[in-house]
Structures are given as C-alpha cells and as structure tokens.
Write a protein that holds these residues in place. Structure first.
Motif, short mmCIF file in Angstrom:
data_model
loop_
_atom_site.label_atom_id
_atom_site.label_comp_id
_atom_site.label_asym_id
_atom_site.label_seq_id
_atom_site.Cartn_x
_atom_site.Cartn_y
_atom_site.Cartn_z
N SER A 290 -9.44 6.24 -8.39
CA SER A 290 -9.84 7.63 -8.67
C SER A 290 -8.56 8.45 -8.67
N GLY A 291 -7.64 8.03 -9.48
CA GLY A 291 -6.37 8.76 -9.57
C GLY A 291 -5.20 7.98 -8.99
N LEU A 292 -5.47 6.93 -8.24
CA LEU A 292 -4.38 6.08 -7.72
C LEU A 292 -4.55 4.67 -8.26
N ILE A 293 -3.48 4.15 -8.88
CA ILE A 293 -3.51 2.73 -9.25
C ILE A 293 -2.19 2.09 -8.86
N ASN B 280 -11.22 13.18 -7.45
CA ASN B 280 -10.07 12.51 -8.08
C ASN B 280 -8.78 13.16 -7.56
N VAL B 281 -7.73 12.36 -7.53
CA VAL B 281 -6.43 12.91 -7.13
C VAL B 281 -6.07 14.06 -8.07
N THR C 279 0.84 -1.20 0.00
CA THR C 279 0.00 0.00 0.00
C THR C 279 0.88 1.26 0.00
N LEU C 280 0.50 2.22 -0.83
CA LEU C 280 1.25 3.49 -0.87
C LEU C 280 1.12 4.17 0.50
N LYS D 272 -8.48 5.54 -0.29
CA LYS D 272 -9.88 5.80 -0.69
C LYS D 272 -9.95 6.21 -2.16
N PHE D 273 -8.82 6.67 -2.71
CA PHE D 273 -8.82 7.15 -4.10
C PHE D 273 -8.24 6.12 -5.06
N HIS D 274 -8.17 4.87 -4.57
CA HIS D 274 -7.76 3.78 -5.46
C HIS D 274 -8.79 3.72 -6.59
#
Ligand SMILES: Cc1cc2nc3c(=O)[nH]c(=O)nc-3n(C[C@H](O)[C@H](O)[C@H](O)COP(=O)(O)OP(=O)(O)OC[C@H]3O[C@@H](n4cnc5c(N)ncnc54)[C@H](O)[C@@H]3O)c2cc1C
Length: 453
Positions: free
Chosen positions: A123-126, A276-277, A111-112, A119-121
C-alpha cells in the motif's frame, strides 16, 4: 571415475549460478545429483533480478546454466520449494541423501527500518526484489504475479548498485507511459540505451510538458561513497580515486536517466492518506569520518505514493538452518558446512553474498574510466564479476564436499531406488515429463525484445 561416486546421491537446493555449478562438478565426477528448484526455471537472480535490458548477459548466463544442468547424472526437479514441499529433515533422514547443498541465494529484502511501515507493504511500500521480478516479467501474457503501479516521483531508498537499477527502471517506465499519452512509442531498450534525456531532447519535450515528477534516490552517505568503483588497493590515493569515480558515475547516471539524488538522508518516518503511504520523512545527517551525525531539526519531507526500499537482500530464513550476521551460518572444520550438521553445506550468495562483493571489488576489473568514456553500463561489468566470483567460490566448496563424501558410507541400492522414485514423483507433479531441454523450452517466457520485434 570411481564406482564409489555413483553410490552417492547429493541434493542441491537452488539451480542457479551456484547450484548448477556445484551440480555439474559433482556430476562430472560421477556423483548423482537431484537439483530441487522452487521456480519453473533454475536461473535465480539472472532471470528475476538482473533487469531485462541486460539481454546478452542474461542469455549467456542462462545458457551456461542449461549446459551445466543438462547432464545424465543430474535430475532437475522444478516447482519444489525447501520448507514447503520438502524439508531438510526429510531429505536427510527419509530420502537418505549423502549430502544436501543449499544454494538458495539471497532473496529476502532487509526490512525498511521505519517503525510501523511494514503494515503498508503493497500500500505504497514495495521492496527491490519484488519490484525487479515484476519489472522483468509484467509484459508476459500469462504473468500472474503482483502488479506495481508506475508512479512518478517514487522515493527509492538505497545506495547500493541494485538501487540504481530500481531508480533507472522506474524512471524509464514513468517516461515511457507519459510519452504514450502523446502517442509517442519509445521502447524500453531505446530509453535504456540512449537515455531519457536524449529521447526527450529528440522530441523536444521536458518533464514539465509531460507533467511528471522525477523519482528520487535517497542515500544515507555521499555520492562518492556509493560502491560504483572498486578500490585498486588499500592506499589512501586509491580510496580517493574510487570515491571520485563513483561520484562521477552517479552524476552521469543522474543526467542520463534524469532522477534526483538526496545524499545524507536516513529514513525516519512516514505519513498515510486513505490507507496508502503519502509521504516519507528523512533525517538529514552529516558525515564525521564514517560516522553519521543527525542534524538537529533538519527533517526532509517527501510527498510520494510509492516508496521502493532497496537496502539489501539476505537469504530467506529456513527455520531449520542456523544463520549468523544475516547469512547461513557455516563454520567449523569445513568452510561451507552448515553449523550443527554433518552433511549439510551452503554455497553461493546464501553464505558469501557480501564477501563476494568485497572479493569482486578487490578483483574488480579496472574498467571504470573506460566506462565513463564509453557510457557503458557499469552494473553490467559488476554482474559479470559477481557471477564469476560465485562460480569460482563454488569450485573450492565442492572440492571440500567431495572430500567429505570420500569417507562417507555409500548409499544402499534401496536408498538410491527410493530417491529415484521420489524425485520422479515430484517431477510428475510439476508436469516435468520429458527432458531438461524440453522443459526449459516450454517454460522460457516470452521476451520483451521478441514482442517488440
Ligand atoms: C539486483 C542484484 C543484486 C546482486 N547482488 C549480489 C551480491 O550482493 N553479491 C553477489 O555476489 N552477487 C550479487 N548479484 C549477482 C548474482 O545474483 C549472483 O552472483 C548469483 O546470482 C548468485 O547465484 P546463487 O546461485 O548463489 O543465487 P541465486 O541466483 O539467487 O539463485 C538461488 C536459487 O535458489 C532458488 N531457491 C531459493 N530458495 C529456495 C528454496 N527454499 N527451495 C528451492 N529453491 C530455492 C531460487 O529460486 C534460485 O533459483 C546480484 C545480482 C542482482 C541482479
């Protein structure tokens, strides 16, 4: 071949490099084996983790897996996941396998470490594993997995070899898409082989002309610390040489694929806009020996719509299996026996992932200078080392398991019949109705190189 061996059925979970090697060795000795694989194909990281431009290496390793699994003593059961379709408890107590071998690899991204970002996996985080899985397969007409936006200026957080693949893949896709808007059709393999710089030079174009921003690779240490060159030995001279070559290799990569590199940066925070991030922040640090010391008040703000985290993979948590230091816990009298079990073993990346990197570093072929000269892909060499290391480690493990089975009571005919019945049922549920070869032929996806040709 002893009759005794035919009276043992062994379950192997995962059919890739490690699982197929173990299955083949056991089958040749006369044991009967069921290989349970969660996906249609048994190729693991080779199919879904090795970027699709490694056509030769992928085909060679997949063919080798086929040759190992296509054996009369091996039953292949695809689309069957341990933890969902079957449990360890069932395999041991209901099916009655003599031994269960976990060869599940390392598929869980770390996990980053930025508070609240999970929560933004999507939505801007992959994460790296899902990114390469998508990259390898999105061209297939029946692809049904997640879709990832091609995003210029993506932030790639990493520093290991896999993060170089990620930044390279994203740069290639970004440029390919931008060229298409000018009716220039540059295929992925040409961009990978010639490099982005050379393709853009051919068309006399710049990023400014194409209105794109390069991606940036963020790394907590310096370029020289990237693991691109193995040390020959532990001498200071060898370390220094490895550091120098790593820095040179990274510089070549940057030039060829035109991405930016920000060393000495540690993920710190993020901002969002409309769910989104929209930005990632990094703490700048300085290196004092191996220690990283934050530089007070020096925070780097990087606006981006996409963060790809590539900070390493660990085995997926199976609940019923103990883990230690992120890997499956194997200790005790046999080096591959899972702690707390008599007849459950673990092999391959699931237990030795990081060890193998060190191993392959130690045994690393001294090709890097050559690579610099010839502009070959250093990662391709690394992959070959990894695959070879996993296979040789498995041979030792299977010898141990085989010795343990010599002393185990043989299975009754009822148990053997039951295993044959139950595995057949699962095969039928998966639609596996004829031979291993037919199954592989029917499920090998359309290759991009064939679509292009
Ligand atoms: C990006 C990248 C990074 C790499 N990093 C390393 C590294 O750090 N160290 C190293 O030694 N090698 C590494 N390699 C090289 C290579 O992945 C390995 O050497 C090799 O694939 C390991 O084989 P394996 O069989 O252990 O695992 P994998 O190839 O990952 O195969 C595991 C198999 O188990 C299946 N499986 C997983 N969970 C389940 C389940 N619950 N039920 C049923 N089936 C399941 C998977 O679908 C897969 O087919 C890397 C390769 C790539 C592409």
């Amino acid at each position: 071949m002893s009759e005794h061996y035919g009276k043992h059925f062994v379950a192997i979970i995962g059919g890739s490099v490690a699982g197929s090697e173990a299955a083949h060795i056991l089958a040749r000795r006369g044991y009967r084996v069921v290989v349970f694989e969660q996906r249609k194909l048994p190729y693991g990281k080779i199919e879904d983790g090795l970027p699709k431009w490694h056509i030769g290496l992928r085909n060679k390793e997949e063919k080798a897996i086929d040759e190992r699994l296509n054996h009369e003593n091996i039953r292949f059961v695809p689309c069957t996941r341990l933890g969902k379709d079957i449990t360890l408890n069932e395999l041991i107590h209901e099916w009655g396998f003599s031994a269960v071998i976990l060869a599940i690899g390392a598929w869980q991204d770390r996990t980053l470490p930025i508070q609240g970002i999970q929560k933004f996996h999507h939505s801007g985080l992959i994460y790296q594993n899902e990114f390469i899985m998508w990259f390898n397969h999105y061209h297939e007409p029946d692809y049904e997995g997640i879709q990832i936006p091609i995003s210029d200026g993506a932030a790639i957080v990493g520093g290991g070899l896999a993060s170089l693949d990620v930044v390279k893949a994203m740069m290639i896709l970004t440029v390919q898409e931008a060229l298409r808007t000018r009716d220039i059709d540059a295929d992925l393999f040409t961009l990978e082989k010639k490099g982005i710089k050379s393709v853009l030079d051919d068309h006399n174009l710049s990023f400014k002309d194409l209105s794109i921003k390069p991606c940036t690779l963020f790394y907590r240490r310096e370029a020289a610390d990237m693991p691109l060159k193995a040390k020959k030995d532990d001498s200071p001279a060898s370390s220094e040489q490895a550091r120098r070559v790593s820095a040179q290799l990274l510089a070549k990569y940057k030039e060829k694929y035109m991405f930016n590199f920000e060393p000495l940066t540690i993920p710190l925070g993020f901002s969002t806009e409309d769910g989104n991030v929209s930005e990632i922040q990094f703490q700048r640090v300085r290196q004092e020996g191996r220690k990283l010391v934050p530089i007070e008040g020096d925070v780097l703000h990087y606006p981006t719509e996409l963060i790809i985290s590539s900070i390493g993979s660990i085995p997926e948590n199976l609940n019923s299996v103990p883990s230690q230091d992120e890997l499956i816990d194997t200790h005790g009298e046999l080096s591959c026996r899972v702690a707390g079990f008599d007849n459950v073993f673990a092999i391959g990346n699931a237990v030795t992932g990081r060890g193998n990197i060190l191993e392959s570093k130690r045994h690393g072929r001294n090709t890097t200078e050559q690579i610099i000269d010839t502009h070959l892909d250093p990662l391709a060499e690394k992959f070959k080392d990894w695959f070879d290391d996993v296979k040789s480690g498995v041979t030792e493990n299977v010898d141990e398991i085989s010795r343990a089975l010599e002393n185990a009571a043989v299975q009754s005919d009822d148990i053997i019949e039951g295993i044959l019945d139950k595995s057949r049922k699962l095969q039928v549920e998966a639609g596996y109705n004829s031979s291993y070869r037919d199954w592989i032929k029917a499920h090998t996806p359309v290759r991009l190189e064939d679509l292009i040709n």
